[in-house]
Design a protein around this motif. Structure first.
Motif, mmCIF file in Angstrom:
data_model
loop_
_atom_site.group_PDB
_atom_site.id
_atom_site.type_symbol
_atom_site.label_atom_id
_atom_site.label_comp_id
_atom_site.label_asym_id
_atom_site.label_seq_id
_atom_site.Cartn_x
_atom_site.Cartn_y
_atom_site.Cartn_z
ATOM 1 N N GLY A 98 0.806 -1.219 0.000
ATOM 2 C CA GLY A 98 0.000 0.000 0.000
ATOM 3 C C GLY A 98 0.839 1.270 0.000
ATOM 4 N N VAL A 99 1.794 1.368 0.947
ATOM 5 C CA VAL A 99 2.616 2.579 1.044
ATOM 6 C C VAL A 99 3.572 2.661 -0.139
ATOM 7 N N GLY A 100 4.050 1.513 -0.631
ATOM 8 C CA GLY A 100 4.946 1.532 -1.784
ATOM 9 C C GLY A 100 4.293 2.164 -3.003
ATOM 10 N N PHE A 101 3.075 1.741 -3.328
ATOM 11 C CA PHE A 101 2.361 2.329 -4.469
ATOM 12 C C PHE A 101 1.972 3.778 -4.192
ATOM 13 N N PHE A 102 1.662 4.076 -2.911
ATOM 14 C CA PHE A 102 1.310 5.455 -2.558
ATOM 15 C C PHE A 102 2.500 6.391 -2.783
ATOM 16 N N ILE A 103 3.697 5.976 -2.353
ATOM 17 C CA ILE A 103 4.892 6.798 -2.561
ATOM 18 C C ILE A 103 5.194 6.930 -4.050
ATOM 19 N N ASP A 104 5.017 5.845 -4.797
ATOM 20 C CA ASP A 104 5.266 5.895 -6.240
ATOM 21 C C ASP A 104 4.313 6.878 -6.912
ATOM 22 N N TRP A 105 3.055 6.915 -6.466
ATOM 23 C CA TRP A 105 2.089 7.874 -7.016
ATOM 24 C C TRP A 105 2.428 9.306 -6.617
ATOM 25 N N MET A 106 2.900 9.463 -5.360
ATOM 26 C CA MET A 106 3.171 10.800 -4.828
ATOM 27 C C MET A 106 4.483 11.374 -5.361
ATOM 28 N N ILE A 107 5.499 10.517 -5.516
ATOM 29 C CA ILE A 107 6.823 10.968 -5.964
ATOM 30 C C ILE A 107 7.199 10.143 -7.192
ATOM 31 N N ALA A 300 18.048 20.629 -0.440
ATOM 32 C CA ALA A 300 17.836 21.451 -1.644
ATOM 33 C C ALA A 300 18.070 20.633 -2.904
ATOM 34 N N GLU A 301 19.106 19.782 -2.859
ATOM 35 C CA GLU A 301 19.358 18.917 -4.012
ATOM 36 C C GLU A 301 18.339 17.788 -4.064
ATOM 37 N N THR A 302 17.991 17.281 -2.872
ATOM 38 C CA THR A 302 17.071 16.158 -2.814
ATOM 39 C C THR A 302 15.694 16.513 -3.353
ATOM 40 N N VAL A 303 15.220 17.726 -3.022
ATOM 41 C CA VAL A 303 13.874 18.101 -3.424
ATOM 42 C C VAL A 303 13.760 18.216 -4.940
ATOM 43 N N LYS A 304 14.854 18.481 -5.616
ATOM 44 C CA LYS A 304 14.816 18.584 -7.081
ATOM 45 C C LYS A 304 14.455 17.245 -7.716
ATOM 46 N N LEU A 305 14.762 16.149 -6.998
ATOM 47 C CA LEU A 305 14.400 14.836 -7.531
ATOM 48 C C LEU A 305 12.890 14.678 -7.638
ATOM 49 N N THR A 306 12.170 15.425 -6.801
ATOM 50 C CA THR A 306 10.711 15.292 -6.786
ATOM 51 C C THR A 306 10.036 16.197 -7.804
ATOM 52 N N GLY A 307 10.833 17.055 -8.481
ATOM 53 C CA GLY A 307 10.245 17.954 -9.460
ATOM 54 C C GLY A 307 9.737 19.248 -8.872
ATOM 55 N N HIS A 308 10.093 19.539 -7.604
ATOM 56 C CA HIS A 308 9.662 20.774 -6.951
ATOM 57 C C HIS A 308 10.882 21.632 -6.637
ATOM 58 N N GLU A 309 10.618 22.870 -6.202
ATOM 59 C CA GLU A 309 11.699 23.783 -5.838
ATOM 60 C C GLU A 309 11.768 24.009 -4.335
ATOM 61 N N SER A 310 10.609 24.058 -3.670
ATOM 62 C CA SER A 310 10.572 24.346 -2.232
ATOM 63 C C SER A 310 10.858 23.093 -1.403
#
Length: 542
Positions: A98-107, A300-310
């Motif tokens: 459940g959480v695996g697919f949820f994280i995949d959907w979220m990130i 700051a570098e990590t958040v770029k992996l998610t496609g966001h800036e903040s």
């Protein structure tokens, strides 16, 4: 030299965190204090610990899991074995999927295999953190036994799922058939190694003891080596070292049931293991805090992996994962308790929502989650960096901290005046055991008295001494057999007598220390007499 300095600093931090936690007026759990102190050390001091995952796993997990298996009450665990297995095995798989697919959907930027690895690593719970949270509002005994049993097995099942997810991330392939066969080998092999190695070592140890006697230091050292030997042997055979350590602890509890160890050995061994438990758990949480500044600095570098800036998106992800974990756990606990009631013939009843909620919030993540996420490899097989490793570590650390904070707030509210199902009282069981033990003692005193006094002119001295001791045991039998007002009066008398004994023992010890300070008593003699008083105080204080 630097490694030794760091180790000593960590030990000092564990001591200081305990003092801070005890001095705080609010019931802040010790793990949170240790994480905060570790973060302060990481920011203020030029102290950086490069954690090697394999070494970290080997150093901390085997003794902690071994001790949990050793000390858990097996009879209480067996009463709720169905619920424990449902939580420890079924809930882990439910959470990973459940959480695996949820994280995949979220990130979406995080590969699916890494999402499952993160879900696997946040699935195990930490009963030690729960105990720390519930110091002001104690968790009901039966609930705590279920949580302890769950954590023993879900550590292993969660980390085995982590192994499969990591392998899938490294190879890019996953076979359910191969995974099932591997799981069976890993699980059965790990359990077998732990049981057989511990059984063999204890048999050899008992054989040697019977022939040349027992030396407490060596016995303690053997108990320290067993979990590491079990873990390393299982890992060498490509089995689960985690399950091997757990099985070794459970086997040790059965082996110790024969009562062959000396009383002094048991007392010293318990003290040593208490220190190891406090130290290992404390260092793990201090290390988590020490790693936080570096993890946040890379956010700051990590958040770029998610496609966001903040960087605030990372906080949103942590809160969302915690909410998903709590929701899935609530659903599974409700279903598990409903099945338990159905098996008990109470299908018309519905589980108390406060009990379900308390069990859900009690699923605090801790040392195992941190240790597991740090085992994620640094690089892929081709030498490229492991995808989203820093992001996974940040999210796992955030889950630990948020779950601790949430439980520290919610559990006292949920457990306050909570009416739990009636539990069988153990008072009568204890009374019966004390009576039978006292009867056995009286019979043995009579036997020894006749043996020692036979043919001696001063036989009356042996009779008098035996009568005096037997009178104490007869008083114990009478007090435990009595019912109603007479029994209550005798028990009240026992409590008063115990308080008098404690006051007298402490007065004796103060006088001995006074004589020692004035050099009126030798240190060797003082040490012997004070140890006798300490053991007596322990007996009456329990």
């Amino acid at each position: 030299m630097e490694t030794i300095t760091i180790a000593l600093c960590l030990l000092v931090a564990v001591v200081v965190s305990g003092a801070i936690s005890r001095s705080l007026p609010a019931p802040i759990p010790l793990p949170l204090v240790q994480i905060t102190l570790g973060a302060m050390i990481g920011m203020a001091a030029d102290l950086r610990v490069a954690l090697e995952p394999d070494i970290f796993f080997l150093l901390f997990l085997p003794p902690l899991l071994f001790l949990d298996g050793w000390r858990i009450p097996a009879d209480e665990l067996m009463k709720d074995r169905a619920t424990v297995l449902e939580l420890a095995l079924g809930l882990v798989v439910f959470t990973v999927v459940g959480v695996g697919f949820f994280i995949d959907w979220m990130i979406p930027a995080m590969p699916l295999a890494v999402c499952f690895a993160l879900a696997a690593v946040v699935s195990p719970t930490d009963p030690i953190a729960v105990s720390a949270i519930a110091q002001r509002v104690p968790i009901p005994r039966r609930m705590m036994h279920v949580l302890e049993g769950e954590s023993l097995l879900n550590d292993a099942s969660g980390l085995v799922c982590l192994r499969f997810a990591t392998a899938a991330a490294l190879t890019g392939t996953f076979s359910l058939y191969d995974a099932t066969l591997t799981f069976l080998w890993v699980a059965i092999g790990g359990l077998s190694v732990g049981v057989l190695l511990t059984w063999g070592v204890t048999r050899i140890k008992d054989w040697i003891t019977r022939r040349i006697g027992e030396e407490s230091g060596s016995q303690i050292l053997v108990s320290l080596l067993i979990p590491f030997a079990s873990y390393l042997a299982a890992e060498h055979l490509h089995c689960s070292g985690i399950l091997a350590a757990v099985a070794a602890g459970v086997t040790m509890s059965f082996a110790e049931g024969k009562g062959t160890a000396l009383a002094a050995t048991r007392i010293r061994r318990n003290t040593v293991w208490d220190v190891i438990q406090i130290t290992a758990n404390g260092i793990i949480f201090v290390l988590l805090g020490e790693q936080l500044p570096g993890i946040v600095a890379r956010s700051a570098e990590t958040v770029k992996l998610t496609g966001h800036e903040s960087a605030w998106w990372l906080v949103v992800y942590v809160l969302a994962i915690n909410a998903a974990l709590a929701a899935l756990r609530f659903i599974w606990v409700w279903v598990s308790l409903r099945l338990t009631m159905f098996r008990a013939g109470r299908s018309s009843h519905s589980p108390n929502w406060r009990i379900v909620a308390a069990m859900s919030f009690a699923g605090v993540r801790g040392a195992i989650t941190l240790a597991g996420v740090l085992t994620l490899p640094f690089a892929m097989g081709d030498g490229s960096p492991f995808p989203a490793r820093d992001l996974a570590i940040f999210l796992a650390a955030g889950v630990i901290i948020v779950s601790l904070i949430a439980a520290s707030i919610a559990l006292p509210l949920l457990l306050n005046n909570l009416q739990m199902p009636a539990e069988p009282a153990h008072d009568r069981e204890e009374d019966i055991a004390r009576i039978h033990a006292a009867e056995a003692a009286i019979a043995e005193i009579e036997r020894v008295q006749h043996k020692l006094a036979e043919g001696r002119k001063d036989a009356d001295l042996y009779v008098a001494a035996a009568s005096q001791i037997m009178e104490l045991y007869r008083h114990r039998i009478e007090s435990r057999n009595s019912e109603g007002e007479a029994g209550n009066a005798l028990r009240q008398s026992e409590r008063i007598e115990r308080e008098m004994w404690l006051a007298a023992i402490r007065a004796e010890r103060r006088e001995l220390f006074r004589k020692l300070r004035r050099r009126e008593l030798g240190s060797g003699t003082a040490r012997k007499l004070i140890r006798e008083l300490d053991l007596l105080e322990t007996r009456y204080a329990d």
